[in-house]
Design a protein around this motif. Structure first.
Motif, PDB file in Angstrom:
ATOM      1  N   ALA A 209      -2.093  64.862  70.494  1.00 54.52           N
ATOM      2  CA  ALA A 209      -1.711  63.581  70.238  1.00 54.52           C
ATOM      3  C   ALA A 209      -2.136  62.592  70.958  1.00 54.52           C
ATOM      4  CB  ALA A 209      -0.123  63.447  70.076  1.00 54.52           C
ATOM      5  N   GLU A 214      -2.892  59.215  69.261  1.00 51.92           N
ATOM      6  CA  GLU A 214      -2.006  59.203  68.091  1.00 51.92           C
ATOM      7  C   GLU A 214      -0.358  59.486  68.243  1.00 51.92           C
ATOM      8  OE1 GLU A 214      -4.856  60.746  64.361  1.00 51.92           O
ATOM      9  OE2 GLU A 214      -3.203  62.012  65.109  1.00 51.92           O
ATOM     10  N   VAL A 216       3.394  61.411  68.203  1.00 53.25           N
ATOM     11  CA  VAL A 216       4.011  62.729  67.523  1.00 53.25           C
ATOM     12  C   VAL A 216       5.002  62.697  66.551  1.00 53.25           C
ATOM     13  CG1 VAL A 216       5.312  64.778  68.456  1.00 53.25           C
ATOM     14  CG2 VAL A 216       3.637  63.636  69.970  1.00 53.25           C
ATOM     15  N   THR A 272       0.727  65.236  64.431  1.00 51.74           N
ATOM     16  CA  THR A 272       0.224  64.080  64.978  1.00 51.74           C
ATOM     17  C   THR A 272      -0.129  62.836  64.024  1.00 51.74           C
ATOM     18  OG1 THR A 272      -1.937  64.503  65.130  1.00 51.74           O
ATOM     19  CG2 THR A 272      -0.794  65.231  66.859  1.00 51.74           C
TER      20      THR A 272
END
Length: 364
Positions: A209, A214, A216, A272
């Motif tokens: 992630a 990105e 979680v 993610t």
């Protein structure tokens, strides 16, 4: 779920610099014997020069391996192929007497070592080179055809056959080990990951992630009125419903997302997402896919879903250690669980979202 690379004890053995070093010394000694013979006879010829080149390359590689303390399958395969070339050249330079047959025996031993230590492609590469080397060495001898084939069959019976048996046993052992590992982290009914599998892969997912920039996200879903399904239609029908919901869930999420049966009729998706809206959209897709699920002979069901998403900072903090990553996943799961119960309380067959988890996961 990310694939786990498996290695048997045989394959791990080739990673030891001591083994490759000993094997290299054997090749250098074989080269030395040939060099002595040439220098005391016809002097340094072209074949001996090539042997010197290969042996020197071999020694340099081994010295490097001893420094880095590791040997990969690819490097081991290169060493074994160099061994085939060097030993074949040794056999070609001595076309008379017992020496070529000793080289044939050593070449077979090289193939046996490859069978025990390398993967299928590596084994095939070394065996093909070994077969060519044996053919060249045998073709250089002046023995009659019957003697040649008798020697080849004798040597192969003593080396290739045990190697093939060992290779088959190693493959069966590896298959059993892979099956056991998979069973340890897989729910037997739904074939989804279990909690042990989630713990094993939580850190890798959090690191992924962060690498992707990105967040979680955890999506927790519970099958509505599942007890009623079991009571009215029987536990076999309940199990079948679970399997179908799990299959539907797996088809909706991405391959890199971890799908978990967390217990009973609760299923969990840990993955993610670029942002909070993406987690909400994914949860809604899951809800609609389950709602549309229709299987002959099974009751139609719906799910209540709760979601929770980390912040950038929380994901970065959790990526530092496996323990921190697991704590973040557990914190997100707890928040998603609370949101899921809110979805049930407010009417079921809906999605509720927890607040974004922004703080560092508390230490246990």
């Amino acid at each position: 779920m990310p694939a786990v690379q498996d290695r048997t004890s045989w394959r791990s053995a080739v990673r030891r610099p001591v083994l490759v070093g000993a094997f290299s010394v054997t090749g250098v000694i074989a080269y030395g014997l040939t060099l002595v013979n040439h220098t005391t006879g016809n002097g340094l010829g072209l074949t001996t020069a090539w042997l010197l080149f290969f042996s020197t390359l071999w020694v340099v590689q081994v010295a490097h391996l001893l420094l880095i303390k590791t040997v990969t399958d690819t490097v081991a395969r290169v060493h074994l192929l160099i061994a085939v070339i060097t030993l074949t050249a040794d056999g070609l330079t001595q076309p008379h007497g017992f020496y070529p047959w000793m080289i044939v025996a050593v070449l077979d031993a090289v193939a046996a070592l490859a069978a025990l230590c390398l993967r299928f492609r590596g084994t095939m590469a070394v065996w093909a080179a070994t077969a060519l080397g044996i053919g060249l060495v045998v073709g250089s001898t002046q023995d009659d055809l019957l003697q040649r084939w008798t020697a080849i069959l004798t040597v192969n019976a003593a080396t290739f056959v045990p190697a093939l048996i060992a290779l088959a046993l190693v493959h069966r052992l590896e298959a059993a080990m892979v099956k056991d590992r998979r069973a340890a982290v897989t729910d037997p009914l739904t074939q989804l990951t279990n909690r042990a599998g989630l713990r094993a892969h939580a850190h890798g997912l959090v690191v992924d992630a962060v690498d992707r920039g990105e967040l979680v996200a955890v999506t927790l879903l519970d099958i509505d009125h599942f007890k009623q399904v079991n009571d009215v239609h029987g536990h076999a029908a309940g199990d079948a419903v679970l399997v179908e919901v799990a299959r539907t869930l797996r088809s909706v999420v991405r391959d890199r997302d971890i799908v978990v049966r967390s217990g009973g009729e609760e299923l969990l998706v840990v993955g993610t997402v670029p942002g909070f809206d993406d987690a909400a959209s994914r949860a809604e897709r899951i809800r609609l896919a389950v709602q549309a699920l229709a299987v002959d002979g099974l009751p139609r069901v719906t799910v209540s879903i709760g979601t929770a998403v980390s912040s950038d900072a929380a994901a970065r903090d959790a990526a530092e250690t496996a323990e921190a990553a697991l704590r973040l996943v557990e914190l997100l799961t707890s928040s998603a669980d609370a949101a899921m119960y809110e979805a049930k309380r407010t009417g079921r067959n809906r999605v509720c979202h927890a607040a974004t988890i922004s703080q560092r996961p508390p230490k246990s």
